[in-house]
Design a protein around this motif. Sequence first.
Motif, short mmCIF file in Angstrom:
data_model
loop_
_atom_site.label_atom_id
_atom_site.label_comp_id
_atom_site.label_asym_id
_atom_site.label_seq_id
_atom_site.Cartn_x
_atom_site.Cartn_y
_atom_site.Cartn_z
N GLY A 96 0.78 -1.23 0.00
CA GLY A 96 0.00 0.00 0.00
C GLY A 96 0.82 1.28 0.00
N GLN A 97 2.13 1.17 0.13
CA GLN A 97 2.97 2.36 0.16
C GLN A 97 3.24 2.88 -1.25
N THR A 98 3.58 4.16 -1.31
CA THR A 98 4.04 4.76 -2.56
C THR A 98 5.54 4.97 -2.43
N LEU A 99 6.31 4.34 -3.32
CA LEU A 99 7.77 4.34 -3.23
C LEU A 99 8.38 5.15 -4.36
N GLU A 100 9.50 5.76 -4.06
CA GLU A 100 10.29 6.42 -5.11
C GLU A 100 11.20 5.37 -5.74
N VAL A 101 11.19 5.33 -7.08
CA VAL A 101 11.97 4.32 -7.80
C VAL A 101 12.54 4.94 -9.08
N LYS A 102 13.43 4.18 -9.69
CA LYS A 102 13.90 4.51 -11.03
C LYS A 102 13.54 3.35 -11.95
N VAL A 103 13.39 3.66 -13.24
CA VAL A 103 13.03 2.63 -14.21
C VAL A 103 14.28 1.85 -14.59
N GLU A 104 14.23 0.56 -14.35
CA GLU A 104 15.37 -0.32 -14.65
C GLU A 104 15.26 -0.86 -16.07
N ASP A 105 14.04 -1.29 -16.48
CA ASP A 105 13.87 -1.90 -17.80
C ASP A 105 12.43 -1.73 -18.26
N VAL A 106 12.27 -1.41 -19.55
CA VAL A 106 10.95 -1.29 -20.17
C VAL A 106 10.94 -2.17 -21.40
N ASP A 107 10.04 -3.17 -21.41
CA ASP A 107 9.98 -4.12 -22.52
C ASP A 107 8.51 -4.33 -22.92
N PRO A 108 7.96 -3.48 -23.81
CA PRO A 108 6.55 -3.58 -24.20
C PRO A 108 6.22 -4.92 -24.85
N SER A 109 7.15 -5.49 -25.61
CA SER A 109 6.85 -6.74 -26.32
C SER A 109 6.57 -7.88 -25.36
#
Length: 393
Positions: free
Chosen positions: A153-166
């Motif tokens: 339920g928490q909202t965390l600060e993160v960075k995007v490690e990987d984006v793979d739409p396929s």
Amino acid sequence: MTNEEKFEEVENTEETVNSKYNEGDVVTGKVSKVEEKFVEVELEDGTKGIVPISQLTSKRIETTDEVVSLEDEVTAKVIKIEDENTVVISVRQHETEEAYSELQSKKDNDEVIQAEVIEVVPAGLVVNVGARGFIPASLISTQFVEDLNQFDGQTLEVKVEDVDPSNNRIILNRRVLEEAAEKEELLKNFDSLEEGSVVEGEVVRTTNFGAFVNVNGIDGLVHISEISYERVESVEDAVNIGDIVNVKVLSVDKDNERLSLSIKQAGESPFEEFSNEHEVGDIVKGTVKRLVDFGAFVEVAPGVEGLVHISEISYDHVEHPEDVLKPEQEVEVKIIGFNEEEEKTSLSIKATQEKPKRQPQTQNKEKTVYKDDEDDAPTLRDILGDKLKDLGL
């Protein structure tokens, strides 16, 4: 058949019909009906759009009214043409595609984003970042997290490690932010340390070549040679994990995040103590520790060895120190010099002894006289007289 099943069937139907829309079109409309398992949307041209609950959001919901209400405006993607006046649309797919594009941009720009934890699983955290994303347990924190439920339920600060739409995959990283914060704190701690200063630290690790002491959150190395002025055979014999010790900062390498420390130099050295208690001319007892070609090293106090040069061993000529001295032999020595800068002591054994008197040299030496034993002994001329005459001699 339930309404949800009907719309799922519509969604999966491959029949082609005439419509002003094509699959993949993005449409906008207002919610005109909210049912438990589907929502109707009136599109701008009056066409009816059907949104099954599975296509409403990436969140896990039981009923549609958890996320939409009447008159809400929604944007969705056409995923199926039912007839010329009805299309099946997906808010979730549209939001996911938009989210993938936006997340890729944020990854490229190394931005920090907010992620809402919507589910905890053994392998990590399922989050909502406009699309369904995942934070593996190994990327949650720099420390091992035993109970992941604390993040539910928490909202965390993160960075995007990987984006793979396929592959419908979004991997996020929270640990990298903790690492950055810890490094920033570490660099501040490095700035607070000055070479030559004496600070307190805790022994946190030992190795065969030294001990690591934590000072201001930094693990600095005390080399085995810097633990004590006395010879240390084993680090564990000199210090224990958990010991609180004073250390002198020898060097601070902020760029390489290295800190060199000394325990022995944090206090008064044995040499300083010895030189404060004694002065040149004092005679003290010592033990021969090492013999070298140029003399002998004699220990005069714990951690203090002085050099007896070969010329200071005896008034007699000494060819090799081992000819007159042996290791562990006890001797009396006289202090003949201190080198404060290099912490060296010069000693003499012969200066503790009475200088021998020189033996006077004999003035009249006996002369050697050569003479015949008998006065009538024949000479060479007597024997060879006539022959010498013939030769004109």
